[in-house]
Design a protein around this motif. Structure first.
Motif, PDB file in Angstrom:
ATOM      1  N   GLY A 140       0.811  -1.212   0.000  1.00 22.33           N
ATOM      2  CA  GLY A 140       0.000   0.000   0.000  1.00 22.33           C
ATOM      3  C   GLY A 140       0.843   1.259   0.000  1.00 22.33           C
ATOM      4  N   VAL A 141       1.921   1.242   0.770  1.00 18.21           N
ATOM      5  CA  VAL A 141       2.828   2.384   0.789  1.00 18.21           C
ATOM      6  C   VAL A 141       3.430   2.599  -0.602  1.00 18.21           C
ATOM      7  N   GLY A 142       3.820   1.510  -1.251  1.00 18.26           N
ATOM      8  CA  GLY A 142       4.366   1.620  -2.602  1.00 18.26           C
ATOM      9  C   GLY A 142       3.351   2.167  -3.584  1.00 18.26           C
ATOM     10  N   GLU A 143       2.098   1.718  -3.481  1.00 21.42           N
ATOM     11  CA  GLU A 143       1.061   2.207  -4.384  1.00 21.42           C
ATOM     12  C   GLU A 143       0.799   3.693  -4.156  1.00 21.42           C
ATOM     13  N   ALA A 144       0.792   4.119  -2.900  1.00 22.59           N
ATOM     14  CA  ALA A 144       0.600   5.538  -2.595  1.00 22.59           C
ATOM     15  C   ALA A 144       1.731   6.372  -3.184  1.00 22.59           C
ATOM     16  N   LYS A 145       2.957   5.877  -3.081  1.00 26.38           N
ATOM     17  CA  LYS A 145       4.094   6.623  -3.631  1.00 26.38           C
ATOM     18  C   LYS A 145       4.031   6.675  -5.156  1.00 26.38           C
ATOM     19  N   PHE A 146       3.524   5.628  -5.781  1.00 23.41           N
ATOM     20  CA  PHE A 146       3.343   5.635  -7.233  1.00 23.41           C
ATOM     21  C   PHE A 146       2.434   6.787  -7.648  1.00 23.41           C
ATOM     22  N   PHE A 147       1.286   6.911  -6.986  1.00 20.12           N
ATOM     23  CA  PHE A 147       0.346   7.965  -7.370  1.00 20.12           C
ATOM     24  C   PHE A 147       0.880   9.349  -7.012  1.00 20.12           C
ATOM     25  N   ARG A 148       1.586   9.460  -5.896  1.00 20.54           N
ATOM     26  CA  ARG A 148       2.170  10.755  -5.556  1.00 20.54           C
ATOM     27  C   ARG A 148       3.197  11.160  -6.614  1.00 20.54           C
ATOM     28  N   ALA A 149       4.014  10.212  -7.032  1.00 21.70           N
ATOM     29  CA  ALA A 149       5.017  10.498  -8.068  1.00 21.70           C
ATOM     30  C   ALA A 149       4.352  10.905  -9.375  1.00 21.70           C
ATOM     31  N   ILE A 188      10.229  12.329  -7.218  1.00 14.58           N
ATOM     32  CA  ILE A 188       9.504  11.433  -8.122  1.00 14.58           C
ATOM     33  C   ILE A 188      10.279  10.129  -8.317  1.00 14.58           C
ATOM     34  N   VAL A 189      11.557  10.239  -8.608  1.00 18.46           N
ATOM     35  CA  VAL A 189      12.374   9.051  -8.849  1.00 18.46           C
ATOM     36  C   VAL A 189      12.480   8.210  -7.582  1.00 18.46           C
ATOM     37  N   SER A 190      12.658   8.856  -6.431  1.00 16.72           N
ATOM     38  CA  SER A 190      12.733   8.125  -5.167  1.00 16.72           C
ATOM     39  C   SER A 190      11.433   7.382  -4.890  1.00 16.72           C
ATOM     40  N   ASP A 191      10.306   8.046  -5.075  1.00 20.66           N
ATOM     41  CA  ASP A 191       9.015   7.396  -4.846  1.00 20.66           C
ATOM     42  C   ASP A 191       8.817   6.205  -5.771  1.00 20.66           C
ATOM     43  N   LEU A 192       9.191   6.348  -7.036  1.00 24.08           N
ATOM     44  CA  LEU A 192       8.978   5.257  -7.987  1.00 24.08           C
ATOM     45  C   LEU A 192       9.937   4.100  -7.735  1.00 24.08           C
ATOM     46  N   ASN A 193      11.147   4.390  -7.331  1.00 28.12           N
ATOM     47  CA  ASN A 193      12.051   3.304  -6.942  1.00 28.12           C
ATOM     48  C   ASN A 193      11.485   2.537  -5.752  1.00 28.12           C
ATOM     49  N   ASP A 194      10.938   3.265  -4.774  1.00 27.44           N
ATOM     50  CA  ASP A 194      10.311   2.600  -3.623  1.00 27.44           C
ATOM     51  C   ASP A 194       9.120   1.765  -4.070  1.00 27.44           C
ATOM     52  N   ALA A 195       8.336   2.301  -4.992  1.00 30.56           N
ATOM     53  CA  ALA A 195       7.170   1.556  -5.472  1.00 30.56           C
ATOM     54  C   ALA A 195       7.597   0.264  -6.162  1.00 30.56           C
ATOM     55  N   ILE A 196       8.619   0.337  -7.004  1.00 25.51           N
ATOM     56  CA  ILE A 196       9.100  -0.865  -7.689  1.00 25.51           C
ATOM     57  C   ILE A 196       9.543  -1.917  -6.686  1.00 25.51           C
ATOM     58  N   ASN A 197      10.116  -1.499  -5.596  1.00 25.51           N
ATOM     59  CA  ASN A 197      10.617  -2.442  -4.591  1.00 25.51           C
ATOM     60  C   ASN A 197       9.523  -3.052  -3.730  1.00 25.51           C
ATOM     61  N   ALA A 214       4.916   0.866 -12.229  1.00 22.53           N
ATOM     62  CA  ALA A 214       5.924   1.769 -11.667  1.00 22.53           C
ATOM     63  C   ALA A 214       7.150   1.846 -12.571  1.00 22.53           C
ATOM     64  N   ARG A 215       7.563   0.701 -13.139  1.00 21.54           N
ATOM     65  CA  ARG A 215       8.698   0.722 -14.081  1.00 21.54           C
ATOM     66  C   ARG A 215       8.391   1.594 -15.298  1.00 21.54           C
ATOM     67  N   HIS A 216       7.179   1.436 -15.816  1.00 19.24           N
ATOM     68  CA  HIS A 216       6.794   2.187 -17.014  1.00 19.24           C
ATOM     69  C   HIS A 216       6.816   3.684 -16.733  1.00 19.24           C
ATOM     70  N   LEU A 217       6.212   4.084 -15.614  1.00 24.11           N
ATOM     71  CA  LEU A 217       6.203   5.512 -15.293  1.00 24.11           C
ATOM     72  C   LEU A 217       7.620   6.020 -15.046  1.00 24.11           C
ATOM     73  N   LEU A 218       8.433   5.240 -14.358  1.00 23.87           N
ATOM     74  CA  LEU A 218       9.806   5.676 -14.111  1.00 23.87           C
ATOM     75  C   LEU A 218      10.593   5.777 -15.415  1.00 23.87           C
ATOM     76  N   SER A 219      10.370   4.871 -16.344  1.00 21.72           N
ATOM     77  CA  SER A 219      11.090   4.956 -17.624  1.00 21.72           C
ATOM     78  C   SER A 219      10.735   6.248 -18.347  1.00 21.72           C
ATOM     79  N   LYS A 220       9.472   6.663 -18.262  1.00 28.81           N
ATOM     80  CA  LYS A 220       9.050   7.908 -18.904  1.00 28.81           C
ATOM     81  C   LYS A 220       9.621   9.116 -18.167  1.00 28.81           C
ATOM     82  N   VAL A 221       9.671   9.051 -16.848  1.00 27.39           N
ATOM     83  CA  VAL A 221      10.253  10.129 -16.048  1.00 27.39           C
ATOM     84  C   VAL A 221      11.733  10.298 -16.389  1.00 27.39           C
TER      85      VAL A 221
END
Length: 538
Positions: A140-149, A188-197, A214-221
């Motif tokens: 859940g924490v990872g999903e929240a960070k995904f949307f925040r990012a 943004i990058v920190s949040d998405l790395n956390d989400a991937i993990n 999360a990988r897809h969004l991070l690749s675009k970022v």
């Protein structure tokens, strides 16, 4: 005197989502929320907080205000313009009098901070809610960070550096300041790395954020950051690596028709979708994508307001987009409707007869006169014919047969999934990153895979690859699915391509380099007591 902080959407929307308890006032009982202390005693509160993030993220994607649906995503670009003859002006499409008081700027800003608020509330309370299973908490924490990012990515690309808020605000505050763009990207990058993990590789519940989302969004970022002065040396390489992982897990459907088939919405190519469903408890405002790029067809003989062709929301593809497809490109017929069939017997037409036809190359007047139906040539799309101001091959990519005919201020009630990420874009991200690394052979290979699926059998070679080709492939494949304005802004082509291909914007010739950022909403600047600064030129 400073305005009250509660007039600022930035602050108001960050006070807390599940919500903080109210002080007793006239001994009334708050039945609209539970206090944070009470919620922490109930493990189910964690799920409620998490579900709310999904709900508000979906709602703020599909529901704006009547004249604001997706306008900061597609309008005023090379492939989408306003649905009107070549007269007049418009702030968003034509960049005439775009300013800090444009209401749409405030709405978009507020929507993103509302999502951030919901994510921050979960993140602040995740470890304080009793009885939450550790695996659920971590996911859940990872999903929240995904949307925040995701929301901060939209904010930073539209407005530049913005205030960073990573915890609920529970006291009055007005002295917000803008972080540097690089700082926002770091978050943004920190949040998405956390989400991937932490999120699931293959979630049990469809529509849940996965590692590939999360990988897809991070690749675009990372692709986007790669263009900037503060890029990391390996941004393009990492963008390609992440995209290749996504590609391996989300292979292309065999045909483009299969991608847009409403009976095949949940296919392997899909990475992440917002879900609606037909139940009133789940559909909410409804998916609104079926309203994109349509005109008032029902004013023509043989056609009426109905649940097949739907209503539109005042925008249309540009002539440039209509001319973008090679004859063998199957995406043309699957994206645009060149024939409209009568759904009422009228003026010599029977139900099922051709009512309107849009030939891809102009017909002679004699040939047109020989037909019992309306024929509209390509050079007449923006010419008032006495029936409608504009008329063009309507979008069919997001058709949702059975959804009611509604206007933009009414619940759309579209119930098909809204696909937000799919494997084809991963190929296009990888191609663009490879091009930026000057690996033109790799870029051609990625593009050829997508083009081959569309029926284009002549392969591209390294010498064919440039940013124009990549942007055109993104348009043909992804129109209506991704933020075109951000594509043009990222590649540094916004001003030149809008002036070349958007007829209304070219007519007014008002767009300039300052428009590579939107104006910060004046209401936010005022509420901060001017501690939030404005972008140059506004």
């Amino acid at each position: 005197m400073k305005k009250s902080i509660y007039t600022s959407s930035l602050a108001l929307l960050l006070i807390g989502t599940l919500l903080t308890g109210c002080e007793d006032f006239l001994e009334e009982t708050n039945r609209q929320a539970i206090s944070i202390p009470s919620s922490r005693e109930n493990a189910e509160s964690f799920n409620q907080l998490l579900n709310y993030i999904y709900e508000i993220s979906r709602d703020n994607t599909t529901r704006y205000a009547p004249d604001m649906l997706y306008v900061l995503e597609d309008l005023g670009t090379d492939i989408v313009t306003r649905s009107s003859p070549l007269t007049g002006t418009d702030a968003i499409n034509d960049y005439v009098d775009m300013n800090a008081s444009n209401y749409v700027m405030q709405v978009y800003w507020a929507n993103q901070y509302q999502i951030i608020a919901a994510a921050n509330t979960l993140l602040e309370n995740a470890d304080l809610i009793d009885g939450v299973e550790e695996g659920l908490k971590s996911r859940g924490v990872g999903e929240a960070k995904f949307f925040r990012a995701w929301s901060y990515f939209k904010l930073v690309e539209n407005y530049g550096g913005v205030p960073i808020v990573t915890a609920p605000i529970t006291t009055a505050k007005s002295d917000f300041t803008r972080a540097e763009e690089q700082e926002v990207y770091d978050l943004i990058v920190s949040d998405l790395n956390d989400a991937i993990n932490t999120v699931d590789e293959n979630p049990e519940v469809y529509g849940t954020v996965s590692k590939d989302a999360a990988r897809h969004l991070l690749s675009k970022v990372l692709l986007t950051r790669g263009y900037k002065s503060f890029a990391a040396p390996d941004d393009y390489e990492r963008a390609i690596s992440l995209a290749e992982t996504v590609i391996a897990n989300h292979p292309l459907e065999p045909t483009f028709a299969a991608v847009v088939d409403i009976e095949n919405q949940r296919n392997d190519e899909v990475i992440f979708s917002y879900l609606f469903g037909s139940e009133s408890s789940s559909v909410g405002w409804g998916n609104t994508k079926h309203l994109l790029y349509k005109f008032e067809y029902f004013n023509y003989s043989g056609l009426e307001r109905g649940t097949l062709y739907q209503n539109g929301i005042g925008r249309m593809p540009t002539p440039y987009f209509f001319n973008m497809f090679d004859p063998e490109d199957t995406r043309n017929e699957e994206t645009l409707r060149y024939v409209m069939y009568a759904d009422v017997a009228e003026d010599g037409l029977e139900v099922g007869d051709t009512a309107i036809y849009f030939p891809k190359t102009a017909w002679s007047q004699a040939r047109i006169d020989s037909k019992p139906y309306t024929v509209i040539n390509p050079d007449e799309y923006l010419v008032n014919d006495g029936v409608t101001n504009v008329h063009f091959p309507m979008f069919k990519k997001f058709d949702d047969p059975g959804a009611p005919f509604v206007y933009a201020n009414e619940r759309a009630l579209g119930d098909r999934d809204m696909i937000m990420m799919r494997g084809a874009e991963a190929y296009l991200i990888a191609a663009e990153a490879a091009f930026q690394k000057n690996d033109l052979d790799a870029a051609a290979t990625y593009l050829n895979t997508v083009r081959s699926r569309a029926g284009l059998t002549t392969p591209l070679t390294a010498t064919d690859i440039d940013i124009t080709l990549i942007l055109e492939e993104r348009a043909r494949e992804l129109i209506g699915e991704v933020n075109r304005w951000m594509d043009l802004k990222r590649t540094g082509t916004l001003v030149s391509r809008v002036l070349e291909y958007n007829p209304h914007a070219a007519l007014n010739n008002a767009i300039s380099d300052k428009n590579r950022l939107r104006p910060i909403p004046q209401s936010e600047i005022d509420a901060s007591g001017n501690s939030i600064s404005q972008n140059p030129g506004y």
